[in-house]
Scaffold this active site. Structure first.
Site, PDB file in Angstrom:
ATOM      1  N   CYS A 268       3.928  -1.404  -3.957  1.00 38.66           N
ATOM      2  CA  CYS A 268       3.669  -1.909  -5.308  1.00 38.66           C
ATOM      3  C   CYS A 268       4.044  -0.828  -6.331  1.00 38.66           C
ATOM      4  O   CYS A 268       3.724   0.351  -6.134  1.00 38.66           O
ATOM      5  CB  CYS A 268       2.192  -2.259  -5.440  1.00 38.66           C
ATOM      6  SG  CYS A 268       1.759  -2.718  -7.126  1.00 38.66           S
TER       7      CYS A 268
ATOM      8  N   CYS B  13      -5.387   0.167 -10.983  1.00 42.93           N
ATOM      9  CA  CYS B  13      -4.344  -0.691 -11.558  1.00 42.93           C
ATOM     10  C   CYS B  13      -4.943  -1.762 -12.471  1.00 42.93           C
ATOM     11  O   CYS B  13      -6.104  -2.141 -12.337  1.00 42.93           O
ATOM     12  CB  CYS B  13      -3.466  -1.293 -10.474  1.00 42.93           C
ATOM     13  SG  CYS B  13      -3.915  -2.936  -9.984  1.00 42.93           S
TER      14      CYS B  13
ATOM     15  N   THR C 223      -5.720   2.661  -6.079  1.00 43.13           N
ATOM     16  CA  THR C 223      -5.515   1.705  -7.181  1.00 43.13           C
ATOM     17  C   THR C 223      -6.587   0.626  -7.271  1.00 43.13           C
ATOM     18  O   THR C 223      -6.798   0.053  -8.332  1.00 43.13           O
ATOM     19  CB  THR C 223      -4.144   1.011  -7.036  1.00 43.13           C
ATOM     20  OG1 THR C 223      -4.055   0.458  -5.723  1.00 43.13           O
ATOM     21  CG2 THR C 223      -3.003   1.966  -7.279  1.00 43.13           C
TER      22      THR C 223
ATOM     23  N   HIS D 239       0.811  -1.230   0.000  1.00 39.26           N
ATOM     24  CA  HIS D 239       0.000   0.000   0.000  1.00 39.26           C
ATOM     25  C   HIS D 239       0.838   1.270   0.000  1.00 39.26           C
ATOM     26  O   HIS D 239       0.321   2.347  -0.275  1.00 39.26           O
ATOM     27  CB  HIS D 239      -0.872   0.071   1.260  1.00 39.26           C
ATOM     28  CG  HIS D 239      -1.725  -1.121   1.493  1.00 39.26           C
ATOM     29  ND1 HIS D 239      -2.567  -1.624   0.543  1.00 39.26           N
ATOM     30  CD2 HIS D 239      -1.887  -1.909   2.580  1.00 39.26           C
ATOM     31  CE1 HIS D 239      -3.205  -2.675   1.041  1.00 39.26           C
ATOM     32  NE2 HIS D 239      -2.803  -2.875   2.260  1.00 39.26           N
TER      33      HIS D 239
ATOM     34  N   GLU E 238      -3.298   3.006   1.797  1.00 39.45           N
ATOM     35  CA  GLU E 238      -2.824   3.522   0.502  1.00 39.45           C
ATOM     36  C   GLU E 238      -3.285   4.964   0.305  1.00 39.45           C
ATOM     37  O   GLU E 238      -2.534   5.810  -0.201  1.00 39.45           O
ATOM     38  CB  GLU E 238      -3.349   2.649  -0.648  1.00 39.45           C
ATOM     39  CG  GLU E 238      -2.843   3.153  -2.002  1.00 39.45           C
ATOM     40  CD  GLU E 238      -3.530   2.493  -3.187  1.00 39.45           C
ATOM     41  OE1 GLU E 238      -3.869   1.306  -3.117  1.00 39.45           O
ATOM     42  OE2 GLU E 238      -3.730   3.199  -4.187  1.00 39.45           O
TER      43      GLU E 238
HETATM   44  S1  SF4 Z   1      -4.023  -4.533  -6.643  1.00 38.22           S
HETATM   45 FE1  SF4 Z   1      -2.717  -3.534  -8.170  1.00 38.22          FE
HETATM   46  S2  SF4 Z   1      -1.855  -1.777  -7.079  1.00 38.22           S
HETATM   47 FE2  SF4 Z   1      -2.635  -3.160  -5.524  1.00 38.22          FE
HETATM   48  S3  SF4 Z   1      -0.883  -4.416  -4.965  1.00 38.22           S
HETATM   49 FE3  SF4 Z   1      -2.008  -5.510  -6.578  1.00 38.22          FE
HETATM   50  S4  SF4 Z   1      -0.981  -4.930  -8.497  1.00 38.22           S
HETATM   51 FE4  SF4 Z   1      -0.397  -3.448  -6.922  1.00 38.22          FE
END
Ligand code: SF4
Length: 275
Positions: A94, A187, A159, A72, A124
């Site tokens: 990430c 994402c 995300t 996060h 996050e």
């Molecule tokens: S959901 Fe997307 S932003 Fe969140 S950890 Fe997984 S790949 Fe990364």
């Protein structure tokens, strides 16, 4: 009963990467901490704890050792504080979240309001606000857009939010004559999981969504499934399933949030196949 798994479900790239980094760190002799639970999955956190990875809920709780920043991400001030304490920091933010953080900082530099779409209490989102600075205003949806906004208005998105919510906020601003600067930071893994859950929910009699109850992306998956299939069920593990939920069903779908490992999905699928 026929059980169909969503084409895209379960642990995403960012979570897998954070788990790998934490597992590598725990091989070290020093105590390994994660700043908050590494992922929103109680079973996985319990397993890590059994291997000596401790959860610290605050920077003040750590005086030495290794600290893993979870996927996060964190506010810049938290990172500064950890570094100032001389701790070994392993940053498992990430890369998609890091991109959203950079987007938040770019919007801050435009000088207007930065709308952060997401859940205010989510780590996050706290991190994104830290990068957006004083200009940040968190909105969970259209109804929370403030009456007073400084232009230019920028938008950055947690995300794991849905693209539909982003679209609704953009439309609401346009209806007020404001053309926002949009950074679509939803994402790809989230989009894939949401789209395949929606498709699957359309074609089954019932659908099970697996994930931590405190997981944002799993909660969104559940909302999406519910919109397409009234018999949608949100569980953390196989133990919560009730055979009566599936009375009269011929097909059941299974999907899972980005923090749900394969073995937990397999347990649910195996159980449903016995019905
Ligand atoms: S959901 Fe997307 S932003 Fe969140 S950890 Fe997984 S790949 Fe990364």
């Amino acid at each position: 009963m026929k059980v169909i798994r969503a084409k895209h479900a379960g642990v995403c790239y960012g979570v897998e990467r954070a788990l790998d980094m934490a597992q590598a760190a725990m091989m070290d002799d020093e105590t390994t901490y994660t700043l908050g639970p590494l992922i929103h999955n109680p079973k996985v956190v319990e397993k890590l704890s059994a291997h000596g990875v401790q959860v610290a809920n605050d920077v003040d709780d750590i005086d030495s050792g290794i600290v893993v920043i979870r996927s996060h991400g964190v506010e810049p001030s938290v990172l500064d504080c950890l570094n100032a304490k001389g701790l070994t920091v392993i940053d498992a933010t990430c890369p998609h979240v890091a991109k959203a953080q950079r987007a938040a900082a770019e919007l801050r530099d435009l000088g207007g309001t930065v709308l952060v779409i997401g859940r205010a209490e989510h780590p996050e989102v706290r991190g994104l606000c830290g990068h957006a600075g004083n200009a940040a205003v968190v909105v969970a949806g259209v109804e929370e857009i403030p009456a007073e906004l400084s232009e230019p208005v920028g938008i950055v998105v947690q995300t794991t939010e849905s693209k539909e919510k982003l679209g609704a906020v953009v439309e609401a601003l346009r209806s007020r004559g404001i053309e926002p600067v949009v950074k679509n930071t939803v994402c790809f893994a989230t989009r894939q999981r949401q789209d395949s859950a929606a498709m699957l929910a359309e074609e089954v009699d019932a659908i099970v969504v697996i994930g931590g109850k405190n997981s944002s992306n799993t909660t969104h998956l559940f909302e999406i499934c519910k919109a397409h299939c009234p018999r949608s069920f949100f569980v953390e593990s196989v133990d919560e399933l009730d055979a009566a939920w599936f009375d009269g069903c011929e097909t059941v779908g299974v999907t899972a949030g980005a923090s749900t490992p394969e073995d937990q999905i397999d347990e649910v699928v195996d159980y449903l196949e016995t019905l």
